[in-house]
Design a protein around this motif. Structure first.
Motif, PDB file in Angstrom:
ATOM      1  N   ARG A  82       0.823  -1.207   0.000  1.00 55.89           N
ATOM      2  CA  ARG A  82       0.000   0.000   0.000  1.00 55.89           C
ATOM      3  C   ARG A  82       0.862   1.265   0.000  1.00 55.89           C
ATOM      4  N   GLU A  83       0.230   2.392  -0.291  1.00 57.69           N
ATOM      5  CA  GLU A  83       0.818   3.735  -0.241  1.00 57.69           C
ATOM      6  C   GLU A  83       1.890   3.995  -1.294  1.00 57.69           C
ATOM      7  N   THR A  84       2.548   2.967  -1.787  1.00 60.39           N
ATOM      8  CA  THR A  84       3.578   3.141  -2.810  1.00 60.39           C
ATOM      9  C   THR A  84       2.967   3.829  -4.026  1.00 60.39           C
ATOM     10  N   THR A  85       3.650   4.855  -4.520  1.00 62.18           N
ATOM     11  CA  THR A  85       3.058   5.821  -5.447  1.00 62.18           C
ATOM     12  C   THR A  85       3.695   5.742  -6.828  1.00 62.18           C
ATOM     13  N   ILE A  86       2.846   5.609  -7.848  1.00 62.02           N
ATOM     14  CA  ILE A  86       3.303   5.542  -9.243  1.00 62.02           C
ATOM     15  C   ILE A  86       2.507   6.556 -10.064  1.00 62.02           C
ATOM     16  N   VAL A  87       3.200   7.253 -10.964  1.00 58.32           N
ATOM     17  CA  VAL A  87       2.556   8.161 -11.917  1.00 58.32           C
ATOM     18  C   VAL A  87       2.995   7.732 -13.309  1.00 58.32           C
ATOM     19  N   TRP A  88       2.026   7.575 -14.212  1.00 59.99           N
ATOM     20  CA  TRP A  88       2.365   7.123 -15.554  1.00 59.99           C
ATOM     21  C   TRP A  88       1.604   7.920 -16.617  1.00 59.99           C
ATOM     22  N   ASP A  89       2.104   7.830 -17.830  1.00 59.79           N
ATOM     23  CA  ASP A  89       1.511   8.521 -18.973  1.00 59.79           C
ATOM     24  C   ASP A  89       0.304   7.729 -19.462  1.00 59.79           C
ATOM     25  N   ARG A  90      -0.819   8.415 -19.596  1.00 52.63           N
ATOM     26  CA  ARG A  90      -2.052   7.709 -19.991  1.00 52.63           C
ATOM     27  C   ARG A  90      -1.970   7.137 -21.408  1.00 52.63           C
ATOM     28  N   SER A  91      -1.223   7.748 -22.292  1.00 51.24           N
ATOM     29  CA  SER A  91      -1.188   7.277 -23.685  1.00 51.24           C
ATOM     30  C   SER A  91      -0.227   6.116 -23.886  1.00 51.24           C
ATOM     31  N   THR A  92       0.853   6.074 -23.102  1.00 52.70           N
ATOM     32  CA  THR A  92       1.859   5.029 -23.288  1.00 52.70           C
ATOM     33  C   THR A  92       1.904   4.006 -22.161  1.00 52.70           C
ATOM     34  N   GLY A  93       1.392   4.370 -20.994  1.00 49.49           N
ATOM     35  CA  GLY A  93       1.481   3.498 -19.834  1.00 49.49           C
ATOM     36  C   GLY A  93       2.838   3.529 -19.154  1.00 49.49           C
ATOM     37  N   GLU A  94       3.762   4.361 -19.659  1.00 52.03           N
ATOM     38  CA  GLU A  94       5.113   4.427 -19.115  1.00 52.03           C
ATOM     39  C   GLU A  94       5.151   5.298 -17.861  1.00 52.03           C
ATOM     40  N   PRO A  95       5.789   4.816 -16.795  1.00 54.20           N
ATOM     41  CA  PRO A  95       5.933   5.649 -15.588  1.00 54.20           C
ATOM     42  C   PRO A  95       6.849   6.829 -15.868  1.00 54.20           C
ATOM     43  N   VAL A 164      -0.041   0.613  -6.350  1.00 51.90           N
ATOM     44  CA  VAL A 164       0.428  -0.474  -7.224  1.00 51.90           C
ATOM     45  C   VAL A 164      -0.735  -1.247  -7.851  1.00 51.90           C
ATOM     46  N   ASP A 165      -1.829  -1.413  -7.109  1.00 52.60           N
ATOM     47  CA  ASP A 165      -2.982  -2.117  -7.674  1.00 52.60           C
ATOM     48  C   ASP A 165      -3.482  -1.436  -8.934  1.00 52.60           C
ATOM     49  N   SER A 166      -3.594  -0.104  -8.892  1.00 49.80           N
ATOM     50  CA  SER A 166      -4.090   0.646 -10.056  1.00 49.80           C
ATOM     51  C   SER A 166      -3.161   0.493 -11.254  1.00 49.80           C
ATOM     52  N   PHE A 167      -1.859   0.553 -10.992  1.00 52.25           N
ATOM     53  CA  PHE A 167      -0.877   0.418 -12.068  1.00 52.25           C
ATOM     54  C   PHE A 167      -0.984  -0.958 -12.720  1.00 52.25           C
ATOM     55  N   LEU A 168      -1.126  -1.991 -11.892  1.00 50.90           N
ATOM     56  CA  LEU A 168      -1.253  -3.346 -12.449  1.00 50.90           C
ATOM     57  C   LEU A 168      -2.556  -3.512 -13.216  1.00 50.90           C
ATOM     58  N   ILE A 169      -3.662  -3.026 -12.656  1.00 52.03           N
ATOM     59  CA  ILE A 169      -4.960  -3.146 -13.331  1.00 52.03           C
ATOM     60  C   ILE A 169      -4.907  -2.448 -14.685  1.00 52.03           C
TER      61      ILE A 169
END
Length: 496
Positions: A82-95, A164-169
């Motif tokens: 939990r709490e671990t934070t990721i930001v990624w590009d919506r068009s490429t999926g790249e962090p 992390v859950d959102s990034f994986l989904i």
């Protein structure tokens, strides 16, 4: 025909996938560790691409194994650090930056700059949390402020934030689902756990644009369908919960007052408070335990940042042993702890102290101190921290009769016995200690109708071993007085 759930358990040091049958038995599992990065003092990062790569590898391996079984894999459940934070590009999926891990303390000064008594009170009332670097909000603000152009891209809606859950989904569904569940949302410090909504006042406080946030759903819900090209088949993602809430479910702690403690990288003691949100007066966290069919069930939690991580530290940095399981034999080789006490504040101290600037220390060393004393002191420190949490819960009015435990450390019988001795409580270890992955599987099973009720899940729980306290009160008090003295000295050293 047997029905199986694919349970993805994405943790702090490894990604695992387990195949769980309808009776809650783990049929097969696959695990891969990944790299920990420490780019600066108090900073902890992961590579999101490596998180995804190891998750997909283990999931595919388990799905391949499942082809040889009679029955079908019906759904996916996900649980995560939990709490671990990721930001990624919506068009490429790249962090756009590495994942900033829950242990990371880089935003401690930012938290201090925001602190007022009124702000702290507002945050705790709305989120159940304390203003601390532990949670996602200040980590997200750091990324948006420090990565060139990130804030402008976020304002335009080009970036997505997620735990992390959102990034994986997102990646499992080919970028079609940007979702999270209520438990993970409740750990961001941006989600109002009373209204079950992202909170505008808090978003303004942290300067977070709402358009980068995921949609929040129940824990047993439709989170999307995997893209054929990702796992080689389409499967519905039907259950999601943060790791400690998943363990609460996996331990079948469904009645108010039931308590579990997970001893993994960190230690997390969680008590079910039912539909009643209780705000701690002793610096514990209030959080969402789980949300089913729109009904929110709350919990109180105490978080210890370093538990099994102390054993990994002794293994990796000092080569005191090759495998953490050897710590039990080292502890048993001593008649007592020889007066050696470790405060494993390697990433600050969590509840109930909340000292982000604290640093680890070992007290009581002599010329005779060796690896056995170090191993035993590390194990004992986790039990002492558990006592701190239990005392806080009891001071908040909680009545505790027994403790259910899980996580890698509880395979150590010496540790479980010492824990029972220090808590002066019976400690129950379940037959299936994979409670985190089990909780995610149960949630997915509830959604597809595999389980009719929480009560039916409770029937799957059984104890492998129970440990009863054997230490006399005098010896227990000697240990705890020494521990508290050591914590006070660490706190004094951390003062600025």
């Amino acid at each position: 025909m047997q029905t199986y759930i694919l349970s993805i358990d994405q943790g702090t040091t490894s990604s695992r996938t387990l195949l769980v049958d309808q009776n809650g038995k783990v049929v097969h599992s696959s695990q891969q560790e990944f790299t920990q990065y420490y780019p600066n003092d108090g900073w902890v990062e992961h590579d999101p691409r490596e998180i995804l790569k190891t998750t997909l590898y283990t999931a595919k391996e388990v799905l391949e194994y499942a082809k040889g079984l009679s029955g079908e894999v019906a759904a996916i459940g996900i649980t995560n650090q939990r709490e671990t934070t990721i930001v990624w590009d919506r068009s490429t999926g790249e962090p756009i930056y590495n994942a900033i891990v829950w242990q990371d303390r880089r935003t401690a000064e930012f938290c201090r700059s925001l602190y007022t008594a009124e702000t702290s009170k507002t945050i705790q009332k709305k989120t159940g949390l304390l203003l601390d670097p532990y949670f996602s909000a200040t980590k997200l603000a750091w990324i948006l402020d420090q990565i060139p152009g990130a804030r402008q891209r976020a304002d335009r809606g080009d970036l997505a934030f997620g735990t992390v859950d959102s990034f994986l989904i997102w990646h499992l569904t080919g970028g079609t689902s940007h979702t999270t569940d209520a438990t993970n949302a409740s750990r961001t410090m941006m989600f109002n756990i009373r209204t079950n909504r992202w909170d505008q006042e808090l978003l303004e406080l942290f300067s977070i644009p709402e358009n980068c946030l995921p949609e929040v759903r129940d824990c047993a819900d439709n989170f999307g369908i995997t893209d054929q090209s990702v796992l080689g088949q389409t499967l519905p993602i039907q259950g999601v919960a943060g790791d400690q809430q998943a363990a609460l479910i996996g331990q079948a702690c469904f009645e108010p007052g039931m308590l579990k403690s997970t001893y993994g990288t960190g230690c997390f003691l969680v008590i079910n408070t039912g539909t009643k949100l209780i705000q701690s007066r002793h610096r514990l966290l209030s959080t969402i335990g789980y949300r089913l069919e729109g009904q929110t069930y709350y919990a109180m939690e105490g978080s210890i940042f370093v538990a099994g991580a102390a054993m990994q530290w002794l293994r990796d940095e000092f080569q005191i042993f090759q495998d953490s399981s050897e710590s039990a034999d080292l502890a048993l080789s001593l008649a007592d702890n020889c007066g050696v006490y470790m405060v494993p504040a390697l990433t600050g101290l969590g509840a109930p102290h909340w000292l982000p600037d604290a640093r680890g220390a070992i007290f009581g060393m002599t010329r005779d101190t060796g690896k056995a004393q170090f191993a035993r002191a590390a194990l004992e420190s986790v039990a002492y921290q558990s006592v701190d949490l239990l005392e806080a819960i009891q001071s908040d009015g909680g009545t505790i009769n027994r403790l259910r435990v899980d996580g890698g450390m509880v395979n150590n019988n010496w540790f479980c016995q010492f824990l029972s001795d220090m808590l002066n409580l019976p400690v129950d270890r379940p037959e299936n200690t994979e409670t985190t992955a089990l909780g995610a599987a149960y949630l997915a099973g509830i959604k597809i109708g595999l389980y009719k009720s929480l009560e039916s899940i409770s029937k799957n729980w059984s104890a492998d071993c129970s440990f009863e306290s054997q230490m006399d009160a005098r010896q227990r008090n000697i240990h705890l007085r020494s521990w508290k003295k050591a914590v006070d000295m660490v706190a004094g050293f951390a003062e600025k």
